[in-house]
Design an enzyme around this catalytic site. Structure first.
Site, PDB file in Angstrom:
ATOM      1  N   GLU A   1       0.858  -1.249   0.005  1.00 28.80           N
ATOM      2  CA  GLU A   1       0.039  -0.112  -0.006  1.00 28.80           C
ATOM      3  C   GLU A   1       0.771   1.027   0.089  1.00 28.80           C
ATOM      4  OE1 GLU A   1      -2.973  -0.306   2.768  1.00 28.80           O
ATOM      5  OE2 GLU A   1      -3.361  -2.602   2.481  1.00 28.80           O
TER       6      GLU A   1
ATOM      7  N   CYS B   1       3.476   8.350   1.317  1.00 27.72           N
ATOM      8  CA  CYS B   1       3.950   7.341   2.224  1.00 27.72           C
ATOM      9  C   CYS B   1       4.411   5.975   1.588  1.00 27.72           C
ATOM     10  CB  CYS B   1       3.053   7.177   3.450  1.00 27.72           C
ATOM     11  SG  CYS B   1       3.386   6.133   4.708  1.00 27.72           S
TER      12      CYS B   1
ATOM     13  N   CYS C   1       6.402  -5.477  15.740  1.00 28.90           N
ATOM     14  CA  CYS C   1       6.256  -4.740  16.850  1.00 28.90           C
ATOM     15  C   CYS C   1       4.878  -4.857  17.468  1.00 28.90           C
ATOM     16  CB  CYS C   1       6.441  -3.079  16.151  1.00 28.90           C
ATOM     17  SG  CYS C   1       8.053  -2.713  15.921  1.00 28.90           S
TER      18      CYS C   1
ATOM     19  N   CYS D   1       1.653  -2.860  15.593  1.00 27.62           N
ATOM     20  CA  CYS D   1       1.632  -2.555  14.096  1.00 27.62           C
ATOM     21  C   CYS D   1       0.785  -3.734  13.204  1.00 27.62           C
ATOM     22  CB  CYS D   1       2.893  -2.449  13.529  1.00 27.62           C
ATOM     23  SG  CYS D   1       3.107  -2.256  11.807  1.00 27.62           S
TER      24      CYS D   1
HETATM   25  N1  SAH Z   1       9.427   0.229   9.886  1.00 24.09           N
HETATM   26  C1  SAH Z   1       9.667   1.689   9.952  1.00 24.09           C
HETATM   27  C2  SAH Z   1       8.674   2.292   8.926  1.00 24.09           C
HETATM   28  C3  SAH Z   1       7.334   1.769   8.711  1.00 24.09           C
HETATM   29  S1  SAH Z   1       6.206   2.071  10.303  1.00 24.09           S
HETATM   30  C4  SAH Z   1       9.362   2.022  11.473  1.00 24.09           C
HETATM   31  O1  SAH Z   1       8.901   1.295  12.319  1.00 24.09           O
HETATM   32  O2  SAH Z   1       9.648   3.044  11.599  1.00 24.09           O
HETATM   33  C5  SAH Z   1       5.833   3.904  10.171  1.00 24.09           C
HETATM   34  C6  SAH Z   1       5.473   4.423  11.735  1.00 24.09           C
HETATM   35  O3  SAH Z   1       4.010   3.908  11.655  1.00 24.09           O
HETATM   36  C7  SAH Z   1       6.224   3.811  12.723  1.00 24.09           C
HETATM   37  O4  SAH Z   1       6.390   5.001  13.602  1.00 24.09           O
HETATM   38  C8  SAH Z   1       5.181   3.121  13.405  1.00 24.09           C
HETATM   39  O5  SAH Z   1       5.718   2.824  14.737  1.00 24.09           O
HETATM   40  C9  SAH Z   1       3.977   3.696  13.145  1.00 24.09           C
HETATM   41  N2  SAH Z   1       2.828   2.901  13.566  1.00 24.09           N
HETATM   42  C10 SAH Z   1       2.610   1.387  13.005  1.00 24.09           C
HETATM   43  N3  SAH Z   1       1.444   0.969  13.641  1.00 24.09           N
HETATM   44  C11 SAH Z   1       0.938   1.974  14.051  1.00 24.09           C
HETATM   45  C12 SAH Z   1      -0.599   1.844  14.526  1.00 24.09           C
HETATM   46  N4  SAH Z   1      -1.352   0.887  14.699  1.00 24.09           N
HETATM   47  N5  SAH Z   1      -0.840   3.111  14.805  1.00 24.09           N
HETATM   48  C13 SAH Z   1       0.040   4.276  14.962  1.00 24.09           C
HETATM   49  N6  SAH Z   1       1.153   4.315  14.387  1.00 24.09           N
HETATM   50  C14 SAH Z   1       1.476   3.049  13.890  1.00 24.09           C
HETATM   51 FE1  SF4 Z   2       7.676  -2.204  13.522  1.00 17.82          FE
HETATM   52 FE2  SF4 Z   2       5.689  -2.234  11.983  1.00 17.82          FE
HETATM   53 FE3  SF4 Z   2       7.766  -0.687  11.490  1.00 17.82          FE
HETATM   54 FE4  SF4 Z   2       7.860  -3.294  11.072  1.00 17.82          FE
HETATM   55  S1  SF4 Z   2       6.615  -1.781  10.018  1.00 17.82           S
HETATM   56  S2  SF4 Z   2       9.365  -2.040  12.245  1.00 17.82           S
HETATM   57  S3  SF4 Z   2       6.522  -4.114  12.703  1.00 17.82           S
HETATM   58  S4  SF4 Z   2       6.355  -0.523  13.223  1.00 17.82           S
END
Ligand code: SAH
Ligand code: SF4
Length: 370
Positions: A96, A109, A120, A123
């Site tokens: 996406e 993005c 994580c 996420c």
């Molecule tokens: N893997 C990288 C980039 C993609 S995630 C990283 O973790 O930085 C991009 C951002 O979205 C990150 O800061 C992540 O913590 C945030 N994110 C992921 N899941 C989320 C959620 N459910 N609600 C709000 N932010 C979220």
């Molecule tokens: Fe963590 Fe999601 Fe970023 Fe992967 S994409 S590093 S699981 S926040």
């Protein structure tokens, strides 16, 4: 006849690699300049449209090369103007890409992997596991598709994409070479010409790769911190057990000190109700980041069906922000955009699990908005 799979996809080649490609064909390097402009600035994918390239060379290119972007299987614009594309990649898996317009600015993005291995806990991408890295063509292909979908532009100033953030699906530093090549094209004057301040890589903290990144590029950096101490961060970002906060912040300082200009790192902090949103967490965060040139971006957690976490009350986030502001930090609270089309942070999941039904149309999964 050569099958398409054996052709070189020119979409993912930054200038130096495209020059090498032309030299390997016995051609002059300057062909790369012409072809880069056709592909990325004009959005051309047909060699016959490259009118300043000789017919003979065009024929040769058709045999050995191609310009192939991802296939768009879903393209929808939210009530608030946020636009989401689901793009199907070679393997049949989807990622996406989201465009968030904000006044003069349009932030795209971009995803770097199909899924993510880092898991994580908050996420949705992480919850679906890891499938594979995207190629450089697939990463830049998202920018190419998005930009192309606004063509022809009304005027030179009519630029729908002014910023790119590597904040879609995946951990960009675990797909290092392809992401570096794609970011190179984002900043290349003959391609998208974005300034290094307007290209941001977001990472959850792959420390050795962050040091390597600093040796190769000077894009802007966002660090996904989410917690003010190791105990809590270990729970939210499992990678923290390998590279704890002190190491991550030291690597961040090294990255900033290498930059030729004064720039701040963005600290991302997903605020989760009852988990990391207490006032003592805000005070601890303020102490932790002391002296680091940064701005703090608070992201209220976006719920998704498989998660038990809750979005914080607006008041709680505001109080958290107030403490950081009082301590002298520049903070922003990210407003949730594109919620009605599942385009908000952490809601990007794609359809990569389901390999058996790859021919099916993408069906957006709607969740209940909080
Ligand atoms: N893997 C990288 C980039 C993609 S995630 C990283 O973790 O930085 C991009 C951002 O979205 C990150 O800061 C992540 O913590 C945030 N994110 C992921 N899941 C989320 C959620 N459910 N609600 C709000 N932010 C979220
Ligand atoms: Fe963590 Fe999601 Fe970023 Fe992967 S994409 S590093 S699981 S926040």
């Amino acid at each position: 006849m050569t099958s398409p799979a054996e052709k070189t996809n020119l979409l993912g080649l930054p200038k130096a690699k495209l020059e090498a490609f032309f030299e390997s064909l016995g051609e002059k390097k300057f062909r790369a300049t012409q072809v880069l402009k056709w592909i990325h600035q004009q959005g051309v994918d047909d060699f016959d449209q490259m009118t300043n390239v000789s017919k003979a060379l065009r024929e040769k290119l058709k045999e050995v090369a191609e310009i192939r972007g991802p296939e768009v299987v879903y393209d929808e614009t939210s009530k608030d103007g946020t636009r989401k594309w689901v793009m199907r990649m070679d393997s049949g898996n989807s990622v996406e890409t989201v465009l968030i317009p904000d006044g003069e600015r349009g932030t795209l993005c971009v995803s770097s992997q199909i899924g993510c291995s880092l898991d994580c806990t908050f996420c949705s991408t992480g919850k679906r596991g890891f499938n594979r890295n995207l190629s450089a063509a697939e990463v830049i292909g998202q920018v190419w598709v998005a930009r192309r979908s606004f063509m022809p532009f009304e005027s030179a100033a009519d630029r729908p994409i002014t910023n790119v953030v590597m904040m879609g699906m995946g951990e960009p530093l675990l797909n290092f070479d392809n992401v570096v090549d794609a970011m190179d094209l984002m900043m290349e004057d003959l391609a998208y010409g974005l300034s290094k301040r307007r290209v941001t890589l977001s990472t959850s903290g792959v420390v050795p790769a962050l040091d390597r990144l600093g040796e190769l590029t000077d894009v802007s950096l966002a660090i996904s911190l989410h917690a003010p101490n190791d105990e809590l961060r270990n729970q939210l970002v499992p990678l923290n057990r390998k590279y704890p906060i002190a190491e991550l912040l030291a690597a961040t300082r090294r990255y900033l000190s290498r930059l030729p200009d004064k720039r701040k790192v963005t600290i991302e902090y997903t605020v989760i109700e009852g988990v990391n949103d207490r006032l003592e967490h805000a005070h601890e965060l303020a102490r932790l980041l002391k002296g680091l040139p940064c701005k703090i971006n608070l992201i209220p957690f976006n719920p998704f069906p498989e998660s038990d976490f809750k979005r914080p009350k607006a008041m709680a986030t505001r109080r958290f922000q107030g403490i950081l502001n009082e301590a002298g930090y520049v903070t922003t609270v990210r407003t949730t955009r594109g919620d009605d089309i599942d385009a908000a942070c952490g809601q990007l999941v794609g359809q990569f699990e389901d390999r058996t039904r790859r021919s099916q149309r993408y069906i957006p999964v709607h969740h209940v908005a909080p």
